[in-house]
Design an enzyme around this catalytic site. Structure first.
Site, mmCIF file in Angstrom:
data_model
loop_
_atom_site.group_PDB
_atom_site.id
_atom_site.type_symbol
_atom_site.label_atom_id
_atom_site.label_comp_id
_atom_site.label_asym_id
_atom_site.label_seq_id
_atom_site.Cartn_x
_atom_site.Cartn_y
_atom_site.Cartn_z
ATOM 1 N N TYR A 5 1.824 39.265 119.435
ATOM 2 C CA TYR A 5 2.928 38.882 120.309
ATOM 3 C C TYR A 5 2.459 39.028 121.754
ATOM 4 C CZ TYR A 5 7.916 37.762 120.061
ATOM 5 O OH TYR A 5 9.126 37.119 120.051
ATOM 6 N N GLU B 145 4.264 37.738 124.980
ATOM 7 C CA GLU B 145 5.160 37.152 125.982
ATOM 8 C C GLU B 145 4.614 37.443 127.383
ATOM 9 O OE1 GLU B 145 9.653 37.033 124.166
ATOM 10 O OE2 GLU B 145 8.990 38.850 125.188
ATOM 11 N N ASP C 103 3.096 11.704 132.247
ATOM 12 C CA ASP C 103 3.126 12.098 130.840
ATOM 13 C C ASP C 103 1.903 11.460 130.186
ATOM 14 O OD1 ASP C 103 3.573 12.670 128.221
ATOM 15 O OD2 ASP C 103 5.676 12.059 128.196
ATOM 16 N N THR D 220 -0.565 16.530 125.513
ATOM 17 C CA THR D 220 -0.722 17.217 124.238
ATOM 18 C C THR D 220 -2.201 17.530 124.043
ATOM 19 O OG1 THR D 220 -0.960 15.101 123.097
ATOM 20 C CG2 THR D 220 1.244 16.075 123.139
ATOM 21 N N LYS E 200 -3.957 14.515 119.321
ATOM 22 C CA LYS E 200 -4.253 13.112 119.602
ATOM 23 C C LYS E 200 -5.747 12.952 119.909
ATOM 24 C CE LYS E 200 0.452 11.952 121.129
ATOM 25 N NZ LYS E 200 1.113 13.263 121.237
ATOM 26 N N ARG F 142 -2.302 21.111 117.429
ATOM 27 C CA ARG F 142 -1.029 20.556 117.872
ATOM 28 C C ARG F 142 -0.421 21.495 118.905
ATOM 29 N NH1 ARG F 142 0.400 16.259 115.253
ATOM 30 N NH2 ARG F 142 2.474 16.354 116.185
#
Length: 437
Positions: free
Chosen positions: A82, A84, A228, A254, A257, A263
């Site tokens: 974890y 954060e 984008d 991303t 691709k 991903r």
């Protein structure tokens, strides 16, 4: 000759089949033994999906095959952590190792794209766009973006998406005569509506945007420019497409691709916006970073910085251009007359088919692709890409062969109305995960 696995009803026993000599396991599956012992049902499904990917032509423009190294990072103990916050400022202890992983990913992304700042935490491309909007806009602000029927993404103003519910989107489109972005319309709409931000990017536009023109229009109306670049970012990394980084205030992308990573999402921006972007990702839109995915992004950025990836990116474009020309010869009306990228879109109505029927015929032949809207209210068309088949090692001769097979499937030629056997023969020569990478 092997037969394709069914898409439904795959039993664990049938799918696992560890003794099958032609099963495309390769390096990625070396850690599968523990899963097979613990949960053979899920292990079988993993192998079934590996078979599905290896036994057909994967032409979905948004998909690719990651390297075994990327898959190894995804399946690592970093999945347990974890984290954060950001390196050096976490809300959890024990982050000294994952801090190094994230810093490595950030520095590699900045170097790869020549960016002043990078945030590697977004869970997806849509998450990256959401964070960009959160960093620059307020609910109710006006945004100018490519209209969805012209090729825009859901995050560019769809009423079913947060973007269309929280912001006032105005859509620009493409010219009827060329299919290219109508920059005169973009300028006129910007002058009329005075948007707070302009978005350039699309899910199906096969040409390079003119980022300098978008920058000039944004400056004229005092708007932020958001690029984008989810689809072209891998081509940009390989020097096969122009970069929006020198022009845009924020670039969203991303990491799968064409970039061939895990991903996930990525944001690049100017240093002056770094704090706003980082706060928009965490804590505003996301919680803890997925550190195994962040590490896998670092691996992908490292791979993309190599000469081999540069050659790959240019081959992706060469393959797409050849495939577009060959599809036109098969009766598919290719939009814009060709492509500059990995994307090819086309209208099959001249073959007396609608896009849904065409996709079903192609799927029956083992050819997997998407459908998309075509501009100006015409019928839906096919959208395909060359990133995955290029990763498999296919080049121009195979693209010519793929076009012939696609044409045969659309027409219903061959035994049983389709070229399934010929597709299987082709892809068996180019396994995505051979036993020795």
């Amino acid at each position: 000759m092997s037969t394709p696995l069914p898409t439904q009803g795959v039993s664990a026993a049938a799918a696992t089949g560890a003794a099958a000599p032609d099963r495309p396991r390769g390096d990625w599956a070396h850690g599968l033994d523990a899963l097979t012992r613990q949960d053979p049902e899920i292990a079988g499904l993993l192998l079934a999906e590996a078979d599905r990917q290896a036994r057909g032509l994967q032409l979905i423009a948004a998909e690719n095959f990651t390297s075994p190294a990327v898959l190894a990072a995804l399946g690592s103990p970093l999945a347990n952590k974890y984290a954060e916050g950001y390196p050096g400022a976490r809300h959890h202890g024990g982050c000294e190792v994952v801090d190094l992983a994230e810093r490595t990913a950030v520095e590699r992304a900045k170097a790869l794209f020549g960016a002043e700042h990078a945030n590697v935490q977004p869970h997806s491309g849509s998450s990256a766009v959401l964070a960009a909007y959160a960093a620059l806009l307020r609910p109710g602000d006006t945004v100018l973006a490519m209209a969805l029927p012209q090729g825009g993404h859901l995050t560019h103003g769809s009423p079913a998406n947060f973007s269309g519910r929280w912001f006032d989107f105005v859509g620009y489109g493409v010219r009827r005569d060329t299919g290219l972005i109508d920059y005169d319309q973009v300028r006129a709409l910007a002058g009329e509506h005075r948007p707070q931000a302009i978005v350039c990017g699309s899910i199906s536009y096969p040409r390079h945007p003119d980022y300098a023109a978008f920058r000039d229009i944004a400056d004229d109306v005092g708007a932020y420019l958001i690029a984008d670049a989810a689809h072209p970012i891998g081509l940009i990394a390989g020097g096969a497409a122009p970069s929006p980084v020198p022009y845009a205030d924020v670039v969203c992308a991303t990491t799968h691709k064409v970039l061939r990573g895990p991903r996930g999402g990525l944001i690049l921006c100017r240093a002056a916006l770094a704090g706003r972007v980082d706060r928009a990702v965490f804590p505003f839109t996301q919680g803890g970073a997925q550190m195994h995915t962040v590490a896998a992004k670092a691996v992908a950025f490292g791979e993309a910085a190599t000469p081999a990836f540069t050659a790959y990116a240019h081959q992706v474009v060469a393959n797409a251009r050849l495939l577009a020309a060959a599809l036109a010869a098969e009766g598919v009306a290719v939009t814009t007359g060709g492509t500059d990228t990995h994307i090819v879109t086309g209208d099959v109505s001249a073959l007396a088919l609608d896009a849904v029927t065409a996709r079903a015929r192609l799927a029956a032949a083992g050819i997997v692709l998407d459908i998309c809207g075509l501009p100006h209210g015409t019928a839906h068309g096919l959208r395909l890409g060359t990133a995955a088949v290029t990763t498999q090692g296919m080049r121009e001769p195979e693209m010519a062969r793929i076009a012939v097979l696609l044409g045969a499937a659309l027409r219903g030629d061959g035994p049983d109305g389709g070229p399934r056997a010929a597709v299987t023969e082709l892809v068996r020569a180019f396994p995505p995960y051979p036993a020795h990478i």
